[in-house]
Structures are given as structure tokens and as C-alpha cells.
Write an enzyme that holds these catalytic residues in place. Structure first.
Site, PDB file in Angstrom:
ATOM      1  N   ARG A 142      78.290  57.916  14.708  1.00 17.82           N
ATOM      2  CA  ARG A 142      78.693  58.536  13.447  1.00 17.82           C
ATOM      3  C   ARG A 142      77.881  57.909  12.330  1.00 17.82           C
ATOM      4  O   ARG A 142      78.076  56.754  11.995  1.00 17.82           O
ATOM      5  CB  ARG A 142      80.193  58.339  13.185  1.00 17.82           C
ATOM      6  CG  ARG A 142      80.634  58.889  11.838  1.00 17.82           C
ATOM      7  CD  ARG A 142      82.134  58.949  11.691  1.00 17.82           C
ATOM      8  NE  ARG A 142      82.638  60.254  12.027  1.00 17.82           N
ATOM      9  CZ  ARG A 142      83.638  60.477  12.859  1.00 17.82           C
ATOM     10  NH1 ARG A 142      84.235  59.486  13.452  1.00 17.82           N
ATOM     11  NH2 ARG A 142      84.044  61.708  13.072  1.00 17.82           N
ATOM     12  N   GLU A 170      80.096  65.047  20.820  1.00 19.33           N
ATOM     13  CA  GLU A 170      79.941  66.395  20.279  1.00 19.33           C
ATOM     14  C   GLU A 170      78.555  66.517  19.646  1.00 19.33           C
ATOM     15  O   GLU A 170      78.218  65.793  18.710  1.00 19.33           O
ATOM     16  CB  GLU A 170      81.025  66.640  19.219  1.00 19.33           C
ATOM     17  CG  GLU A 170      80.960  68.020  18.604  1.00 19.33           C
ATOM     18  CD  GLU A 170      81.890  68.134  17.408  1.00 19.33           C
ATOM     19  OE1 GLU A 170      82.944  67.454  17.385  1.00 19.33           O
ATOM     20  OE2 GLU A 170      81.552  68.895  16.486  1.00 19.33           O
ATOM     21  N   ARG A 177      73.289  62.072  18.070  1.00 17.17           N
ATOM     22  CA  ARG A 177      74.081  61.872  19.281  1.00 17.17           C
ATOM     23  C   ARG A 177      73.301  62.308  20.521  1.00 17.17           C
ATOM     24  O   ARG A 177      73.495  61.766  21.607  1.00 17.17           O
ATOM     25  CB  ARG A 177      75.389  62.640  19.181  1.00 17.17           C
ATOM     26  CG  ARG A 177      76.302  62.020  18.125  1.00 17.17           C
ATOM     27  CD  ARG A 177      77.553  62.837  17.958  1.00 17.17           C
ATOM     28  NE  ARG A 177      78.368  62.313  16.869  1.00 17.17           N
ATOM     29  CZ  ARG A 177      79.382  62.968  16.319  1.00 17.17           C
ATOM     30  NH1 ARG A 177      79.694  64.178  16.769  1.00 17.17           N
ATOM     31  NH2 ARG A 177      80.070  62.431  15.345  1.00 17.17           N
ATOM     32  N   SER A 225      78.626  72.474  17.321  1.00 18.10           N
ATOM     33  CA  SER A 225      79.788  73.338  17.143  1.00 18.10           C
ATOM     34  C   SER A 225      79.243  74.739  17.002  1.00 18.10           C
ATOM     35  O   SER A 225      78.324  74.970  16.223  1.00 18.10           O
ATOM     36  CB  SER A 225      80.561  72.975  15.876  1.00 18.10           C
ATOM     37  OG  SER A 225      81.412  71.888  16.120  1.00 18.10           O
ATOM     38  N   ARG A 249      76.236  63.121   5.330  1.00 17.38           N
ATOM     39  CA  ARG A 249      77.694  63.160   5.310  1.00 17.38           C
ATOM     40  C   ARG A 249      78.260  61.798   4.940  1.00 17.38           C
ATOM     41  O   ARG A 249      77.870  60.787   5.503  1.00 17.38           O
ATOM     42  CB  ARG A 249      78.224  63.588   6.689  1.00 17.38           C
ATOM     43  CG  ARG A 249      77.679  64.947   7.073  1.00 17.38           C
ATOM     44  CD  ARG A 249      78.297  65.494   8.334  1.00 17.38           C
ATOM     45  NE  ARG A 249      77.706  66.794   8.626  1.00 17.38           N
ATOM     46  CZ  ARG A 249      78.032  67.554   9.666  1.00 17.38           C
ATOM     47  NH1 ARG A 249      78.962  67.136  10.508  1.00 17.38           N
ATOM     48  NH2 ARG A 249      77.455  68.706   9.848  1.00 17.38           N
TER      49      ARG A 249
END
Length: 425
Positions: free
Chosen positions: A277, A349, A391, A352, A262
Site C-alpha cells: 500500500r 488486489e 502490487r 478492479s 493516494r
RNA sequence: GGAGGGGUGGCCGAGUGGUUGAAGGCGGCGGUCUUGAAAACCGCAUCCCACCUUCGCGUGGGACGGGGGUUCGAAUCCCUCCCCCUCCGCCA
């Protein structure tokens, strides 16, 4: 994409859903205007084409009967020119109509709470017990560097900031996490393992909703029309694109490991330290294909399957139900799994868990038949990270750190670490 | 990367620029026959889109890998992209 018939038949409902998501509602009227124009042009083109077909069929018969057809052919040539012109215009309008339709986000499910941003997400439940500390817990980058598990500097040296290198037991721990998760989902939750390509075509990116709206989020090859996947969701969901499945095949449960790439353009600054990140991370992804009537039931099971990872690793976590303002573009309903990281004092997070209903299936044209002769219907697609390791690794190091700087290995991972119980300086 | 061959319905496989949504064969569904089954015979068949004072087994348009073009008319001719196969080269 959403069903364009819904925009035609219930424009107010679509506008309301856009408003709840914080989108401009004007796109509904804009699209309807283009659609009306397209329909007019379509009707005209088809009327003229019908005439053309009729006459073209007659020509060989008249010819055979010895009649002179040159006048008729000349007439048809004019008609042909006219059709070609109209057809050209119709194609242009059709292209705009299609491109605009691709920019409509999914309609949120009725159980998705209405809200403007992440602050209005709803906590569903918590799990795991926070690890007690009788010292000041350190952030994961300090722990990892002291133990020689991760090299951020050399990662940046070879690939730029946002890239890191796992070294030694760090690399081993990363691989242990991946294997643990794959084994859990294949052995206990009934998922079939898939190892997909990491580069995909643009139409595949469009199928799951990354394109055309999120072009700048992705890495692209310079000399080939290929993109690096931002998640295994992309290749795995598209496995069945342009196919019609039989109902006996459903539901399909797939699990895939992949690295995720990403660009995180414009995200510099906040939350960027350490592993929070990064431009490349590893993830085990769960993907489901279901019938429309079972997808919400499957969604809850999917959530529990992802949640099990955190339970087995004995990490404190919470589950958030996203509100309309925070919901992803393609999702109708989404839960986030967040793990508590005591070193950075943040909920991270790590998953999802989304139900896309038929939004992706429509884009990728994935259908099924209830009966061999029944009309094809769109499947529902769902996915959840199960879970993202970067994470997760951060949370693991921070939660399992000891006062002496060592890190305990969670019981669930010890079989994957040759029984190692602790990583010491 | 170079040279060549090929992509037609669920599958196999015809197809001369003109009623070809597409022969034929498998397979499928329905029927006749049969106590039942098989065989034989007869029949059916896809998807997308638009339109409608008859929403219909309705009218029309489109679909032979995708997209353009030539032509009064394209599965058939041309261009382009994708995919598959063969040979050569390169390569973990």
C-alpha cells in the site's frame, strides 16, 4: 449519481440498495423531504415569474400607446422583490438537494451478491499455476533490496513513508511492465492509447465519483484548484464530459498509463509493508464507453482483457465478484483480480473491473444519440485496471524468486528487458 | 506573470435593454418537382426543469461559456470564474 426519479418513484428499492451496501437508509426520506420543498418553491417561483413576464411584455406596448405605466412598474418592483426572495430560498434548497444526491452510491446490479463485507465476496474462478517452492519464499521487499531494485529508505527520505524508488533493473522492470501492458491492450485488445493530464479540476473528480465523498483520499494543490489523480479513470472517463456522442462512436475503448496518487489516510498499519500500500504507484487503466444494452457483455470482456495480463505473466490469480457490502461507491458490479503472493502469503488486489452503468455518465453528463434526432441518453462507463504495477511487481518478484536469491524474468517481459532472463545478486 | 481582444444554435455569423429560441448563410431533415439525381421552391428543427379531473405536436419556467448582480424587463449593462486568440515576460 443515481437517477433522482428513482428515489421519487421507488424509494423502497433505493432504501434496500442502501441497506445492502451498509448505508443509512434515512437519506432517502431526507432527500425526498428536501425534494418536495424544492418542488413547492419551484412552482411558486415559476408562477410568479410567468406573471412578471406577462406584464413586462405589456409595458412597452402600453407605453407606446401613451399610457402611464409608473403604477404598474411599482407593482412589478414589489413582485420582483418577492421573486428574488423565493428564488434565493429555492437556490439554497436546490444546492442541498444536489449535494445530497451526490452522496447516494450506485444501485448494485441484480447479479451483485448481497453481503456485508469482503468475506462474502464470491470467488468466480482461478487461473495460473502457483509456483512451487522448495525453500521459504521471501517477501518482495527483501528480494528487491537484496537485488538493488527498489530503495524504500531513500523514497521515504525524499517523499515520506509510502514512497519508494525503483533503481536500475528495478526501474527497467517497472517500465517493461507498463510497456508490456500498453502493447498488449493496444495491439491485441483494440484499445486506443491515451496519455492524460495527472492533475484535474474538482468537477472532474466529481464526475467519476471521487468528490465530494472522498475528498480526504486525494492530494490537492495548495495554490490551484487541482487534484492529483488517484487513477487514470478520472481524466480518461471525463474526456467526453458534457458531450453528446453519436452511436457510431460507441463502444469506445481507451487505455492509459498514469501514476496514481493516494493519501491512504487512516490506512497505516495493516498491509502497508513494502509495495502493498503506497502513496504513488503506476497503473495501466482500461476505460470503456458503451450503450446501456451492451455494458454487461462489455464488462465480461473487460475482465478477460485485464486477466490476460496475469495469464501472460504466468502468475497465479483468482477473480472475486464483490458483494454489495464491499462494492465501490460508483460501481453497480465489480470483479477484483487478485494475484497470489507467496512471500507475504496474501492475495493482492491488482485490478478492479467495474461497470458503473450510467452513474458516472450522469455526473459527468456524457450522453449519446441513437439517431441524429433522437433524445440523448446516458452512456454506460466501465473501467478496469489492466493492471496496477506496484502490487504486480511484488507478486512478480515473489513468484519468480529462486533459491539463490535471483529472480527470473517472465517470458512475456523478456523482449522488454533486452532478452534478460534473470536478475541476479 | 503583465497588457489587450474575444466566447451567440451542428458550423459560420448578425444582434439598438423591450413578443429574439434568437436575422442571414452553410450544413441537416421532410416535402413539391423529376424516370432518377441536381437545381429551384416550400416547410421543420435544441436541451433541462416543474405542473396537470385531457400525459398532449399540453401549460409554464429556464438555457446566447459558467455563476451572481443591476432593471418592470438582460444575448445586450456590471461583477466574478472558465476557455480561446494576440503582444510582452519567463521557461523544459
Amino acid at each position: 449519481m443515481i437517477d433522482y426519479r428513482l428515489i421519487r418513484s421507488e424509494p423502497e428499492r433505493v432504501k434496500q440498495s442502501l441497506q445492502h451496501r451498509g448505508y443509512a437508509v434515512s437519506m432517502v426520506d431526507e432527500w425526498l423531504a428536501i425534494d418536495t420543498r424544492w418542488r413547492e418553491l419551484t412552482t411558486r417561483v415559476e408562477t410568479l415569474t410567468a406573471e412578471q413576464n406577462r406584464v413586462s411584455k405589456k409595458i412597452p406596448q402600453l407605453k407606446k400607446a401613451g399610457q402611464d405605466v409608473s403604477a404598474l412598474i411599482a407593482e412589478m418592483r414589489t413582485l420582483g422583490e418577492q421573486i428574488k426572495q423565493l428564488e434565493q430560498e429555492r437556490r439554497e434548497v436546490e444546492e442541498r438537494r444536489e449535494q445530497m444526491l451526490l452522496m447516494f452510491p450506485n444501485i448494485p446490479h441484480e447479479t451483485t451478491p448481497i453481503g456485508v463485507d469482503a468475506s462474502q465476496n464470491v470467488e468466480v474462478r482461478r487461473g495460473g499455476t502457483p509456483h512451487p517452492f522448495d525453500f521459504e519464499p521471501r517477501p518482495h521487499w527483501e528480494i528487491a533490496e537484496r537485488l538493488g531494485l527498489i530503495d524504500f529508505e531513500r523514497g521515504a527520505k525524499i517523499s515520506g513513508s509510502g514512497f519508494h524508488v525503483y533503481i536500475g533493473l528495478g526501474a527497467r522492470l517497472e517500465r517493461a511492465l507498463i510497456n508490456f501492458m500498453l502493447d498488449l491492450h493496444t495491439r491485441e485488445h483494440g484499445y486506443q492509447e491515451v496519455f492524460p493530464p495527472f492533475l484535474v479540476r474538482p468537477e472532474v473528480m466529481q464526475g467519476t465519483g471521487q468528490l465530494p465523498k472522498f475528498e480526504e483520499e486525494m492530494y490537492r494543490c495548495a495554490d490551484d484548484p487541482l487534484y492529483l489523480i488517484p487513477t487514470a479513470e478520472v481524466p480518461v472517463t471525463n474526456l467526453y464530459r458534457e458531450e453528446i456522442l453519436s452511436i457510431e462512436q460507441l463502444p469506445i475503448y481507451l487505455v492509459a498509463y498514469s501514476p496514481c496518487f493516494r493519501r491512504e489516510a487512516g490506512a497505516a498499519g495493516r498491509l502497508t509493508r513494502g509495495l502493498l500500500r503506497v502513496h504513488q504507484f503506476n497503473k495501466v487503466e482500461l476505460v470503456k464507453f458503451t450503450t446501456p444494452e451492451t455494458s454487461y457483455e462489455e464488462h465480461e470482456r473487460l475482465l478477460r482483457d485485464a486477466e490476460t495480463v496475469l495469464q501472460r505473466l504466468e502468475l497465479p490469480y483468482r477473480i472475486m465478484l464483490l458483494c454489495t457490502g464491499d462494492l465501490g461507491f460508483a460501481a453497480a458490479k465489480c470483479y477484483d483480480l487478485e494475484v497470489w503472493s507467496p512471500g507475504v502469503q496474501q492475495w493482492l488486489e491488482v485490478s478492479s473491473c467495474s461497470n458503473f452503468e450510467d452513474f458516472q455518465a450522469r455526473r459527468a453528463n456524457i450522453r449519446f444519440r441513437r439517431e441524429p434526432t433522437a433524445k440523448p441518453e446516458y452512456v454506460h462507463t466501465l473501467n478496469a485496471s489492466g493492471v496496477a504495477t506496484a502490487r504486480l511487481m511484488a507478486a512478480l518478484l515473489e513468484n519468480y524468486q529462486q533459491a539463490d536469491g535471483s529472480v527470473l524474468i517472465p517470458h512475456a517481459l523478456r523482449p522488454y528487458m533486452e532478452g534478460l532472463e534473470q536478475i541476479t545478486p
